[in-house]
Design a protein around this motif. Structure first.
Motif, PDB file in Angstrom:
ATOM      1  N   UNK A  25      57.302 -17.308  52.045  1.00 55.53           N
ATOM      2  CA  UNK A  25      58.493 -18.099  52.340  1.00 55.53           C
ATOM      3  C   UNK A  25      58.511 -19.370  51.504  1.00 55.53           C
ATOM      4  N   UNK A  26      59.654 -19.617  50.861  1.00 54.24           N
ATOM      5  CA  UNK A  26      59.910 -20.885  50.174  1.00 54.24           C
ATOM      6  C   UNK A  26      60.823 -21.743  51.039  1.00 54.24           C
ATOM      7  N   UNK A  27      61.933 -21.161  51.485  1.00 55.02           N
ATOM      8  CA  UNK A  27      62.868 -21.812  52.412  1.00 55.02           C
ATOM      9  C   UNK A  27      63.428 -20.752  53.350  1.00 55.02           C
ATOM     10  N   UNK A  28      63.743 -21.174  54.575  1.00 57.41           N
ATOM     11  CA  UNK A  28      64.388 -20.263  55.514  1.00 57.41           C
ATOM     12  C   UNK A  28      65.175 -21.069  56.525  1.00 57.41           C
ATOM     13  N   UNK A  29      66.478 -20.770  56.621  1.00 56.14           N
ATOM     14  CA  UNK A  29      67.357 -21.439  57.569  1.00 56.14           C
ATOM     15  C   UNK A  29      68.556 -20.533  57.815  1.00 56.14           C
ATOM     16  N   UNK A  35      70.174 -18.258  53.170  1.00 51.13           N
ATOM     17  CA  UNK A  35      69.354 -18.412  54.372  1.00 51.13           C
ATOM     18  C   UNK A  35      67.886 -18.074  54.171  1.00 51.13           C
ATOM     19  N   UNK A  36      67.536 -17.555  53.009  1.00 46.17           N
ATOM     20  CA  UNK A  36      66.128 -17.253  52.756  1.00 46.17           C
ATOM     21  C   UNK A  36      65.847 -17.286  51.257  1.00 46.17           C
ATOM     22  N   UNK A  37      64.771 -17.963  50.888  1.00 41.48           N
ATOM     23  CA  UNK A  37      64.257 -17.941  49.523  1.00 41.48           C
ATOM     24  C   UNK A  37      62.772 -17.604  49.629  1.00 41.48           C
ATOM     25  N   UNK A  38      62.349 -16.583  48.870  1.00 39.83           N
ATOM     26  CA  UNK A  38      60.969 -16.120  48.948  1.00 39.83           C
ATOM     27  C   UNK A  38      60.423 -15.873  47.551  1.00 39.83           C
ATOM     28  N   UNK A  39      59.111 -15.658  47.475  1.00 38.35           N
ATOM     29  CA  UNK A  39      58.471 -15.469  46.173  1.00 38.35           C
ATOM     30  C   UNK A  39      57.273 -14.550  46.301  1.00 38.35           C
ATOM     31  N   UNK A  40      56.978 -13.863  45.218  1.00 37.99           N
ATOM     32  CA  UNK A  40      55.721 -13.138  45.061  1.00 37.99           C
ATOM     33  C   UNK A  40      55.080 -13.681  43.794  1.00 37.99           C
ATOM     34  N   UNK A  41      53.945 -14.338  43.931  1.00 35.35           N
ATOM     35  CA  UNK A  41      53.294 -14.968  42.783  1.00 35.35           C
ATOM     36  C   UNK A  41      52.692 -13.928  41.844  1.00 35.35           C
ATOM     37  N   UNK A  42      52.799 -14.213  40.534  1.00 33.36           N
ATOM     38  CA  UNK A  42      52.181 -13.392  39.490  1.00 33.36           C
ATOM     39  C   UNK A  42      52.504 -11.910  39.681  1.00 33.36           C
ATOM     40  N   UNK A  43      53.786 -11.621  39.917  1.00 31.27           N
ATOM     41  CA  UNK A  43      54.196 -10.238  40.161  1.00 31.27           C
ATOM     42  C   UNK A  43      53.865  -9.362  38.956  1.00 31.27           C
ATOM     43  N   UNK A  53      66.472 -14.716  46.455  1.00 30.41           N
ATOM     44  CA  UNK A  53      67.412 -15.504  47.249  1.00 30.41           C
ATOM     45  C   UNK A  53      68.253 -14.526  48.061  1.00 30.41           C
ATOM     46  N   UNK A  54      68.439 -14.809  49.348  1.00 37.52           N
ATOM     47  CA  UNK A  54      69.280 -13.962  50.196  1.00 37.52           C
ATOM     48  C   UNK A  54      70.356 -14.834  50.816  1.00 37.52           C
ATOM     49  N   UNK A  55      71.604 -14.402  50.657  1.00 40.75           N
ATOM     50  CA  UNK A  55      72.747 -15.196  51.103  1.00 40.75           C
ATOM     51  C   UNK A  55      73.738 -14.310  51.843  1.00 40.75           C
ATOM     52  N   UNK A  56      74.452 -14.910  52.796  1.00 42.63           N
ATOM     53  CA  UNK A  56      75.567 -14.256  53.474  1.00 42.63           C
ATOM     54  C   UNK A  56      76.825 -15.028  53.124  1.00 42.63           C
ATOM     55  N   UNK A  57      77.800 -14.335  52.517  1.00 44.02           N
ATOM     56  CA  UNK A  57      78.962 -15.002  51.947  1.00 44.02           C
ATOM     57  C   UNK A  57      80.255 -14.475  52.546  1.00 44.02           C
ATOM     58  N   UNK A 210      64.165 -23.053  38.599  1.00 43.48           N
ATOM     59  CA  UNK A 210      64.908 -21.811  38.786  1.00 43.48           C
ATOM     60  C   UNK A 210      65.394 -21.695  40.234  1.00 43.48           C
ATOM     61  N   UNK A 211      64.523 -22.026  41.179  1.00 48.42           N
ATOM     62  CA  UNK A 211      64.884 -21.923  42.602  1.00 48.42           C
ATOM     63  C   UNK A 211      66.118 -22.771  42.922  1.00 48.42           C
ATOM     64  N   UNK A 212      66.105 -24.031  42.494  1.00 41.07           N
ATOM     65  CA  UNK A 212      67.221 -24.929  42.790  1.00 41.07           C
ATOM     66  C   UNK A 212      68.487 -24.527  42.044  1.00 41.07           C
ATOM     67  N   UNK A 213      68.327 -24.048  40.815  1.00 43.17           N
ATOM     68  CA  UNK A 213      69.489 -23.692  40.002  1.00 43.17           C
ATOM     69  C   UNK A 213      70.245 -22.513  40.609  1.00 43.17           C
ATOM     70  N   UNK A 214      69.533 -21.447  40.942  1.00 44.80           N
ATOM     71  CA  UNK A 214      70.192 -20.264  41.502  1.00 44.80           C
ATOM     72  C   UNK A 214      70.738 -20.552  42.896  1.00 44.80           C
ATOM     73  N   UNK A 215      70.016 -21.343  43.669  1.00 42.54           N
ATOM     74  CA  UNK A 215      70.518 -21.737  44.988  1.00 42.54           C
ATOM     75  C   UNK A 215      71.866 -22.449  44.838  1.00 42.54           C
ATOM     76  N   UNK A 216      71.976 -23.315  43.838  1.00 44.06           N
ATOM     77  CA  UNK A 216      73.229 -24.014  43.582  1.00 44.06           C
ATOM     78  C   UNK A 216      74.344 -23.085  43.143  1.00 44.06           C
ATOM     79  N   UNK A 217      73.981 -21.994  42.459  1.00 39.25           N
ATOM     80  CA  UNK A 217      74.995 -21.042  41.997  1.00 39.25           C
ATOM     81  C   UNK A 217      75.793 -20.468  43.162  1.00 39.25           C
TER      82      UNK A 217
END
Length: 227
Positions: A25-29, A35-43, A53-57, A210-217
């Motif tokens: 978990x990076x962010x979750x609300x 409402x959710x940003x997650x990561x897998x390190x060194x995939x 990033x997961x969004x409901x629009x 990257x996280x902040x940029x795509x979240x802003x998109x």
């Protein structure tokens, strides 16, 4: 029904992390659009994290419109101020041939396909210009879902780049945006990206950008779907 099954299998594959990996978990609300940003390190041992990033629009589920925020220069610049140029260098106009090659709807209906070029400006924190060469497309499915995908071309394709001096090559090891309708005027979106900036930049420094940029998109895109 087969197209719907493929699309939802794809979505489910990202809900449940690939074997041997775990989403962190990076962010979750639940109250926020993203409402959710997650990561897998060194995939896949490639270095940079795989981000999701997961969004409901609100609005119609429209893959081509969502793709325009990545592929259209003006819309891309509305949320990515470091973008200098993004264009479709080599569109593939014979989509019937593309669909035949993909097995007559086995992977949805290809509505756009081509090779695109992206160039960035120097970032304020000192990251120099970057460029990318990507094969990308859009697949539409019978249930109204769409999958926007891209894969970085290899160095031996550099002759396809625009003429001029070459910049450091960034690479999208994995890129996709899946959009799935959840009602008559709503949809879920899932954006997955594993971006390597190239050079010797540490991934712990570039991942937050990257996280902040795509979240802003997503915030910039939402009013266009409500229009």
């Amino acid at each position: 029904m087969q197209n719907k099954y493929i699309m939802h299998t794809y979505i489910h594959s990202y809900h449940t992390a690939p074997e041997g990996y775990k989403w962190k978990k990076v962010e979750k609300n639940k109250k926020k659009m993203v409402h959710a940003i997650e990561r897998i390190d060194n995939f896949q041992n490639l270095g940079p994290p795989l981000l999701r990033w997961r969004a409901s629009m609100e609005g119609p589920c429209h893959g081509l419109m969502m793709a325009s925020f990545i592929m259209d220069a003006e819309r891309r610049q509305s949320w990515d101020p470091e973008i200098d140029d993004v264009c479709e260098l080599y569109p593939i106009n014979d989509l019937d041939a593309a669909n035949i090659a993909m097995g007559f709807g086995k992977f949805g209906d290809c509505c756009k396909l081509g090779v695109g070029y992206t160039k960035t400006k120097q970032h304020p924190i000192g990251i120099s210009q970057r460029e990318q060469l990507t094969l990308c497309g859009i697949q539409n499915f019978a249930d109204g879902s769409s999958l926007i995908w891209g894969t970085e071309l290899e160095s031996w394709h550099d002759h396809l780049m625009p003429a001029g001096e070459r910049d450091t090559r960034a690479r999208s090891h994995l890129f996709s945006i899946a959009v799935v309708p959840t009602g008559e005027n709503s949809f879920d979106a899932e954006y997955a990206l594993q971006l390597d900036f190239g050079g010797n930049l540490p991934h712990w420094m570039t991942a937050p950008i990257v996280i902040d940029s795509v979240k802003g998109m997503f915030g910039i895109a939402q009013p266009f779907f409500n229009a």
